[in-house]
Design a protein around this motif. Structure first.
Motif, short mmCIF file in Angstrom:
data_model
loop_
_atom_site.label_atom_id
_atom_site.label_comp_id
_atom_site.label_asym_id
_atom_site.label_seq_id
_atom_site.Cartn_x
_atom_site.Cartn_y
_atom_site.Cartn_z
N TRP A 91 -41.98 -52.42 -28.73
CA TRP A 91 -41.50 -52.37 -27.36
C TRP A 91 -40.54 -51.21 -27.17
CZ3 TRP A 91 -40.20 -57.97 -25.46
CH2 TRP A 91 -41.36 -58.72 -25.53
N VAL A 93 -37.93 -50.02 -24.23
CA VAL A 93 -37.39 -50.52 -22.97
C VAL A 93 -36.62 -49.42 -22.24
CG1 VAL A 93 -35.83 -52.20 -21.95
CG2 VAL A 93 -37.21 -52.81 -23.93
N LYS A 103 -39.25 -50.92 -17.25
CA LYS A 103 -40.59 -50.43 -17.56
C LYS A 103 -40.54 -48.99 -18.02
CE LYS A 103 -41.87 -48.68 -13.03
NZ LYS A 103 -42.90 -48.65 -12.01
N LYS A 112 -46.52 -48.86 -19.77
CA LYS A 112 -46.08 -50.11 -20.38
C LYS A 112 -45.01 -50.71 -19.48
CE LYS A 112 -46.70 -49.35 -25.31
NZ LYS A 112 -47.58 -50.35 -25.76
N TYR A 113 -45.23 -51.92 -19.05
CA TYR A 113 -44.23 -52.60 -18.25
C TYR A 113 -43.53 -53.60 -19.13
CZ TYR A 113 -46.37 -50.51 -14.21
OH TYR A 113 -46.83 -49.60 -13.32
N VAL A 114 -42.25 -53.48 -19.25
CA VAL A 114 -41.50 -54.45 -20.04
C VAL A 114 -40.61 -55.20 -19.06
CG1 VAL A 114 -39.87 -54.80 -21.90
CG2 VAL A 114 -41.57 -52.98 -22.05
N ASP A 116 -37.99 -57.79 -18.42
CA ASP A 116 -36.96 -58.58 -19.09
C ASP A 116 -36.38 -59.51 -18.04
OD1 ASP A 116 -34.92 -59.64 -20.45
OD2 ASP A 116 -34.02 -57.75 -21.07
N LYS A 199 -39.14 -62.10 -22.22
CA LYS A 199 -39.47 -60.69 -22.03
C LYS A 199 -40.98 -60.57 -22.11
CE LYS A 199 -35.25 -58.86 -24.06
NZ LYS A 199 -34.65 -58.17 -25.20
N GLN A 201 -44.38 -58.05 -21.86
CA GLN A 201 -44.91 -56.68 -21.90
C GLN A 201 -46.40 -56.71 -21.62
OE1 GLN A 201 -44.38 -54.06 -25.49
NE2 GLN A 201 -46.57 -54.47 -25.66
N TYR A 202 -46.86 -55.75 -20.87
CA TYR A 202 -48.31 -55.57 -20.75
C TYR A 202 -48.58 -54.13 -20.38
CZ TYR A 202 -47.48 -55.75 -15.73
OH TYR A 202 -47.01 -55.50 -14.48
N SER A 203 -49.75 -53.68 -20.70
CA SER A 203 -50.17 -52.33 -20.32
C SER A 203 -51.41 -52.43 -19.46
CB SER A 203 -50.50 -51.49 -21.55
OG SER A 203 -49.39 -51.40 -22.38
N ASP A 246 -52.36 -55.02 -24.67
CA ASP A 246 -51.03 -55.01 -25.30
C ASP A 246 -50.04 -55.95 -24.63
OD1 ASP A 246 -51.93 -53.13 -27.05
OD2 ASP A 246 -51.18 -51.43 -25.88
#
Lengths: 376, 185
Positions: A91, A93, A103, A112-114, A116, A199, A201-203, A246
């Motif tokens: 990850w 961030v 993100k 990649k969006y993270v 939180d 948290k 995450q996805y792409s 992901d």
């Protein structure tokens, strides 16, 4: 059997092929997977495994269930799941303009969006500069709403006409307005869900942005439903379709969601209608909201039903106490110092559980919210 | 093999069609039948009858979905067999766990005489189209494929109780829906 019933049976035997074929096998889908984080286990299923050993005085409420046999994973089951340190997830961030949404953005595809998300402070994403960005973030909003059991956020992704037809009727059946229902749902979710922080995450793997064949296919598929609920397909101004990869979800810095629960092949469709973007109706899931709505704390019913177990504490970590069988119980912050590893305890808990893997060793665990914990 | 090609083989009266159908959908057809009859020999016979039925039906029938068509034929034949077995009360008939959709309709309720099954099917299609994917799976598996609740729970990774809960809600919703639309009186 009366003739009318035969007619119903005959009619049901001839329902549209699409329903027969589509349910031939269970299609994994991100939406449902996200929901499957919790499984409601009511007394009916557990009646056979009850081991009565006497009365316990409840601290918070009257309890009408007996002790439940311990659920334990076999070594083989545990070996199926392995995960390294959280840093292995790779990850990265980057703070996103002061919101609690972060993100790393490198264009829609590959971004990649993270996310939180703090369960106490939810935000609807607003920092977008293109339709694709809007939809990618709406997808984030959709995922977050499921993991956070935030139905206010969830329902805001769908047009009111659809909600009136699919959801509000159920609220009305319970004698509640939308506002009352959402308050109840939020209350039940915060009481029984054993998680504090997530948290995600996805792409984005693929994006079809206003592709004419995707748009046409969507319009044709939705036409009859739109007409029924009083929407006009001619007002659809754009359609965007994504697939993701992901994806990962980390809870309370301790657990991760099982990777296979994210289905990377599924399409996530958003459409612009009369100037506003909405999620495709199949992403609407009211199952848990309605189940939450039917929970009755005072009657120890539905998601508020309380169960009991006992055992020796084998671990205390970050707001949870663990029994020998990898069952973790979230406990009130001001009570946790009263317990030590090795204590024998009786626990009353809501039987809403999250299936997760422990980050430290990849072991599969079950998380619950405790109602009370007593030393024996 | 592509379904269109398979249907074309039936249209051309190629006997290979049945072999190919058996390879592609035989196991599914067997499970549809076995869920109803709960007896291996009966299920096998019904599947064989279904092959013949499909052979006789195509042409002229040109099904949109060969899989659904094959399952439908198998289901009808198996239900007929089940009723025949049940009526004769043959010794040794296995217990079955399935429940037909009409069984949750109260005895005092019935269907308007004027209504054709086709109209009811359209109403049911409409109601099914409103279900989300998971509920649709649960309902169809329980009442069309006659799966046991335990099997459904296993496949959906829900508890048995959660599946019962969902089914119960859907039954109530369907009863209300059929009543509102004047199907049930």
């Amino acid at each position: 059997m009366n003739n009318g019933k035969n007619k119903i049976n005959e009619a049901f035997g001839n329902v549209d092929s699409v329903f027969i074929e589509s349910t031939l096998s269970y299609q994994k889908r991100g939406k449902n997977r996200a929901f499957r984080i919790i499984a409601f286990v009511a007394c009916v299923a557990l009646a056979l495994s009850i081991i009565p050993i006497g009365m316990i005085i409840a601290n918070k409420k009257e309890v009408n269930t007996d002790f439940i046999e311990t659920q334990q994973f076999t070594d083989a089951e545990n070996e199926r799941f392995t995960v390294g340190d959280i840093s292995d997830l790779g990850w990265e961030v980057i703070l996103f303009d002061g919101l609690n949404v972060q993100k790393q953005k490198t264009g829609v595809i590959g971004a990649k969006y993270v996310l939180d998300i703090n369960y106490g402070e939810r935000e609807i994403f607003s920092k977008c500069n293109s339709d694709a960005d809007i939809c990618a973030e709406l997808l984030g909003q959709w995922i977050v709403s499921l993991f956070c059991f935030d139905y206010d956020l969830h329902f805001s992704l769908f047009p009111e006409q659809l909600l009136a037809d699919y959801v509000y009727v159920e609220f009305a059946e319970e004698g509640m307005t939308k506002e009352q229902a959402l308050n109840k749902i939020t209350q039940v979710a915060s009481d029984v869900i054993p998680l504090e922080n997530v948290k995600i995450q996805y792409s984005i793997k693929q994006a079809y942005i206003n592709d004419s064949s995707v748009t046409q296919e969507f319009i044709e598929k939705e036409r009859s439903v739109f007409e029924r609920i009083g929407m006009d397909v001619n007002k659809i101004e754009g359609v965007i379709k994504f697939t993701i990869e992901d994806a990962a979800a980390c809870f309370d810095e301790l657990w991760v969601y099982e990777d296979e629960y994210f289905d990377y092949g599924e399409d996530y469709i958003f459409y612009k209608y009369d100037g506003r973007w909405y999620a495709e109706r199949h992403l609407l899931d009211d199952d848990l909201s309605i189940d939450f709505l039917k929970a009755e704390e005072e009657n120890n019913h539905g998601y508020y039903k309380i169960y009991k177990c006992e055992g020796k504490i084998t671990d205390i970590t970050n707001g949870y106490i663990c029994l020998h069988d990898n069952r973790y119980f979230r406990i009130a912050e001001n009570e946790i110092q009263d317990f030590s590893i090795g204590d024998n305890v009786k626990i009353q808990y809501y039987n809403v559980l999250a299936y997760v893997k422990r980050i430290s060793d990849g072991k599969r665990c079950l998380l619950y919210t405790s109602v009370s914990v007593e030393k024996q | 093999m592509d379904d269109k090609l398979l249907i074309e083989m039936f249209n051309c009266r190629s006997e290979e069609a049945i072999k190919c159908l058996s390879e592609k959908y035989g196991a599914t057809m067997y499970s549809v039948s076995y869920n109803i009859l709960n007896k291996h020999e009966d299920a096998e016979e019904c599947v064989n009858d279904a092959y013949v039925g499909i052979w006789n039906a195509i042409p002229p029938t040109n099904p949109d979905s060969l899989c659904a068509f094959a399952c439908r034929v198998t289901r009808n034949i198996s239900l007929t067999r089940y009723k025949r077995n049940n009526a004769a009360k043959r010794k040794g008939m296995a217990h079955t766990d399935f429940e037909e959709i009409s069984e949750f309709i109260p005895d005092e309720r019935t269907v308007s005489e004027e209504l054709e099954a086709k109209e009811i099917t359209e109403t049911l299609n409409f109601w099914l189209s409103k279900l989300n994917r998971e509920n649709l799976y649960i309902f169809m598996r329980r009442y069309w494929y006659m799966d046991s609740v335990t099997d459904i729970a296993k496949n959906t990774e829900l508890s048995d109780a959660a599946v019962y809960l969902r089914i119960d809600r859907m039954k109530k919703s369907l009863l209300k829906f059929l009543t509102e639309r004047g199907i049930l009186i």
